[in-house]
Design a protein around this motif. Structure first.
Motif, PDB file in Angstrom:
ATOM      1  N   UNK A  26       0.840  -1.233  -0.024  1.00  0.00           N
ATOM      2  CA  UNK A  26       0.165  -0.054  -0.161  1.00  0.00           C
ATOM      3  C   UNK A  26       1.015   1.215   0.018  1.00  0.00           C
ATOM      4  N   UNK A  27       2.026   1.077   0.073  1.00  0.00           N
ATOM      5  CA  UNK A  27       3.079   2.152   0.155  1.00  0.00           C
ATOM      6  C   UNK A  27       3.783   2.479  -1.217  1.00  0.00           C
ATOM      7  N   UNK A  28       3.272   1.706  -2.285  1.00  0.00           N
ATOM      8  CA  UNK A  28       3.940   1.897  -3.541  1.00  0.00           C
ATOM      9  C   UNK A  28       2.575   2.396  -4.365  1.00  0.00           C
ATOM     10  N   UNK A  29       2.538   3.632  -4.874  1.00  0.00           N
ATOM     11  CA  UNK A  29       1.598   3.978  -5.581  1.00  0.00           C
ATOM     12  C   UNK A  29       1.111   3.317  -6.894  1.00  0.00           C
ATOM     13  N   UNK A  30       2.047   2.562  -7.436  1.00  0.00           N
ATOM     14  CA  UNK A  30       1.763   1.640  -8.667  1.00  0.00           C
ATOM     15  C   UNK A  30       1.340   0.235  -8.313  1.00  0.00           C
ATOM     16  N   UNK A  31       1.205  -0.205  -7.112  1.00  0.00           N
ATOM     17  CA  UNK A  31       1.017  -1.357  -6.792  1.00  0.00           C
ATOM     18  C   UNK A  31      -0.500  -1.776  -7.185  1.00  0.00           C
ATOM     19  N   UNK A  32      -0.889  -2.890  -7.253  1.00  0.00           N
ATOM     20  CA  UNK A  32      -2.341  -3.156  -7.510  1.00  0.00           C
ATOM     21  C   UNK A  32      -3.229  -2.918  -6.345  1.00  0.00           C
ATOM     22  N   UNK A  33      -2.885  -3.080  -5.160  1.00  0.00           N
ATOM     23  CA  UNK A  33      -3.416  -2.755  -4.069  1.00  0.00           C
ATOM     24  C   UNK A  33      -3.852  -1.220  -3.866  1.00  0.00           C
ATOM     25  N   UNK A  81      -6.242  -0.367  -6.497  1.00  0.00           N
ATOM     26  CA  UNK A  81      -7.703  -0.740  -6.173  1.00  0.00           C
ATOM     27  C   UNK A  81      -8.218   0.189  -5.330  1.00  0.00           C
ATOM     28  N   UNK A  82      -7.269   0.635  -4.272  1.00  0.00           N
ATOM     29  CA  UNK A  82      -7.796   1.598  -3.286  1.00  0.00           C
ATOM     30  C   UNK A  82      -8.326   3.143  -3.870  1.00  0.00           C
ATOM     31  N   UNK A  83      -7.329   3.321  -4.806  1.00  0.00           N
ATOM     32  CA  UNK A  83      -7.720   4.606  -5.355  1.00  0.00           C
ATOM     33  C   UNK A  83      -8.853   4.447  -6.456  1.00  0.00           C
ATOM     34  N   UNK A  84      -9.286   3.279  -6.811  1.00  0.00           N
ATOM     35  CA  UNK A  84     -10.405   3.219  -7.775  1.00  0.00           C
ATOM     36  C   UNK A  84     -11.859   3.714  -7.296  1.00  0.00           C
ATOM     37  N   UNK A  85     -11.931   3.636  -5.995  1.00  0.00           N
ATOM     38  CA  UNK A  85     -13.217   3.944  -5.484  1.00  0.00           C
ATOM     39  C   UNK A  85     -14.457   3.085  -5.719  1.00  0.00           C
TER      40      UNK A  85
END
Length: 108
Positions: free
Chosen positions: A65-72, A75-79
């Motif tokens: 969750x600390x890498x802005x390009x990770x899939x997690x 997903x978190x940013x996708x709302x």
């Protein structure tokens, strides 16, 4: 009969080959130990340990969750908008949802 935990270690001729690696992944120290059969060469065990370390770093790139390009993070940013993710991440999310249901929301 239970093994004798106080017995002396195996002699070098019967020792089981092993390779250990340590790395930092997801802000933690990870220890990988590969134990092989006596017929395995040290080079084979080294290769397996290197593969395991590479796999841990691959999963970190997908799940941190600390890498802005990770899939997690994506997903978190996708709302709530559906995104295509790797099979690894799909299995992770499925296991997390199952754990949430199994614990009646205690695992969140």
């Amino acid at each position: 009969m239970a093994p004798d935990l106080l017995a002396p270690p195996a002699s070098p001729s019967t020792a089981v080959p092993a390779v250990a690696r340590t790395t930092r992944v997801m802000s933690c120290r990870a220890n990988v130990v590969v134990v092989g059969e006596p017929s395995r060469s040290g080079q084979q065990l080294d290769g397996l340990a290197d593969h395991a370390i590479a796999r841990l770093h691959q999963l970190e790139q997908r799940w941190s969750r600390f890498l802005p390009t990770s899939e997690v993070s994506l997903l978190n940013a996708a709302g709530g908008v559906a995104l295509q993710v790797s099979d690894d991440t799909a299995r992770l999310v499925t296991a997390l949802v199952q754990s949430w249901h199994a614990t009646q929301g205690a695992f969140d």
